[in-house]
Scaffold this motif. Structure first.
Motif, short mmCIF file in Angstrom:
data_model
loop_
_atom_site.label_atom_id
_atom_site.label_comp_id
_atom_site.label_asym_id
_atom_site.label_seq_id
_atom_site.Cartn_x
_atom_site.Cartn_y
_atom_site.Cartn_z
N LEU A 41 0.86 -1.18 0.00
CA LEU A 41 0.00 0.00 0.00
C LEU A 41 0.89 1.23 0.00
O LEU A 41 1.90 1.28 0.73
N VAL A 42 0.54 2.22 -0.83
CA VAL A 42 1.36 3.42 -0.99
C VAL A 42 0.47 4.65 -0.88
O VAL A 42 -0.66 4.66 -1.39
N THR A 43 0.98 5.71 -0.24
CA THR A 43 0.34 7.03 -0.33
C THR A 43 1.36 8.00 -0.93
O THR A 43 2.57 7.76 -0.89
N ALA A 44 0.87 9.09 -1.48
CA ALA A 44 1.77 10.04 -2.13
C ALA A 44 1.24 11.46 -1.99
O ALA A 44 0.05 11.70 -2.12
N GLY A 45 2.16 12.39 -1.73
CA GLY A 45 1.78 13.79 -1.64
C GLY A 45 1.09 14.11 -0.33
O GLY A 45 0.76 13.23 0.47
N ALA A 46 0.87 15.40 -0.11
CA ALA A 46 0.16 15.86 1.08
C ALA A 46 -1.34 15.90 0.79
O ALA A 46 -1.76 16.02 -0.36
N PRO A 47 -2.17 15.78 1.82
CA PRO A 47 -3.62 15.92 1.61
C PRO A 47 -3.95 17.30 1.05
O PRO A 47 -3.26 18.28 1.34
#
Length: 271
Positions: A41-47
């Motif tokens: 699982l990956v997240t990217a960037g700021a909200p």
């Protein structure tokens, strides 16, 4: 998933559960090796200002292995993600590239036979507040048997949010998604009753390779769409295998219409 579908899955497949848990130290989990491939699982960037954070659930399949679409057929395992134990995260919406149709000798179902990344949009309760993602994931990976893969990915979205590789992965995954249905490329309901749903497809260019996929939700289970050409029109008739006693008051059915040159997605009213 209905009790009947769960029973069918247990009776017709050898279910070998692969369970795992990752620790929260970065915006991407480690790859977890499972039978038939690996998952992360990956997240990217700021909200953004509205509290939306982008990510992907990435499934790297070995040759000959497959995984399922949002509606995997009568006895499959749809990809699912639950973020209810997360901190400052209220929801996670998964989206899906256009699938292929498979026939395993027992049933026909929709899925993927190549590595695939499902875009995931996380919604934060309060933008700017500390956030911890603890995502419980459940999906199926299949060769001749179905391997349910379940476990927990823990991520810290604030740790390395500007990672260029992660941002490129999210961008590429979003670009594989079907476009929005439009008048010249999409479907229109022509008939709906207790036993079947019939839609007419508007298709740009060659209609020969067109495929229609509709996802059962809220107690609906659909059979494989049957295609017919009528007076120059492309029509798909979908058997309704199961339906709820009462038609849902809110929501809609998700569908994907694909051709050799592209795909679109949209929603249909409950029949």
């Amino acid at each position: 998933m209905s009790a009947m579908r769960i029973l069918s899955t247990a009776a017709l497949y050898l279910l070998l559960a692969a369970a795992f848990q990752t620790s929260a130290s970065a915006t991407a989990s480690d790859w977890v090796e499972v039978e038939g491939g690996r998952v992360r699982l990956v997240t990217a960037g700021a909200p953004d200002a509205g509290g939306t954070l982008q990510g992907v659930l990435e499934i790297d399949l070995h040759p000959g292995w497959k995984t399922y679409w949002r509606d995997p057929g009568y006895a499959g395992v749809p990809p699912q993600i639950d973020v209810s134990r997360s901190i400052n995260v209220t929801a996670a919406e998964m989206r899906f590239p256009a699938p292929e149709r498979f026939d395993d000798g027992f049933s026909k179902w929709a899925g993927y036979k190549h590595p695939v990344a499902f875009p995931v949009t996380f919604t934060l309760k309060t933008p700017g507040e500390p956030t911890q993602i603890e995502a419980d994931v459940f999906l199926g990976i299949c060769e001749t048997i179905c391997i349910p893969v379940k476990g927990t990915f823990a991520l810290d979205p604030a740790n390395d949010p500007d990672n260029a590789d992660h941002q490129a992965l999210v961008t590429a995954a979003v670009e594989t998604l079907p476009g929005a249905a439009r008048p010249d490329f999409g479907v229109t309901v022509r008939r709906a009753d207790n036993k079947q749903l019939t839609v007419e497809a508007a298709l740009p260019g060659d209609a020969a390779p067109a495929e229609f996929f509709v996802a059962g939700e809220q107690g609906y289970i659909f059979g494989t769409p049957e295609r017919a050409e009528k007076d120059g029109r492309t029509v798909f008739t979908v058997p309704i295998v199961e339906r709820p006693d009462t038609k849902p008051a809110e929501g809609a059915l998700h569908y994907t219409l694909s051709t050799a040159t592209g795909a679109v997605e949209g929603t249909l009213p409950y029949p």
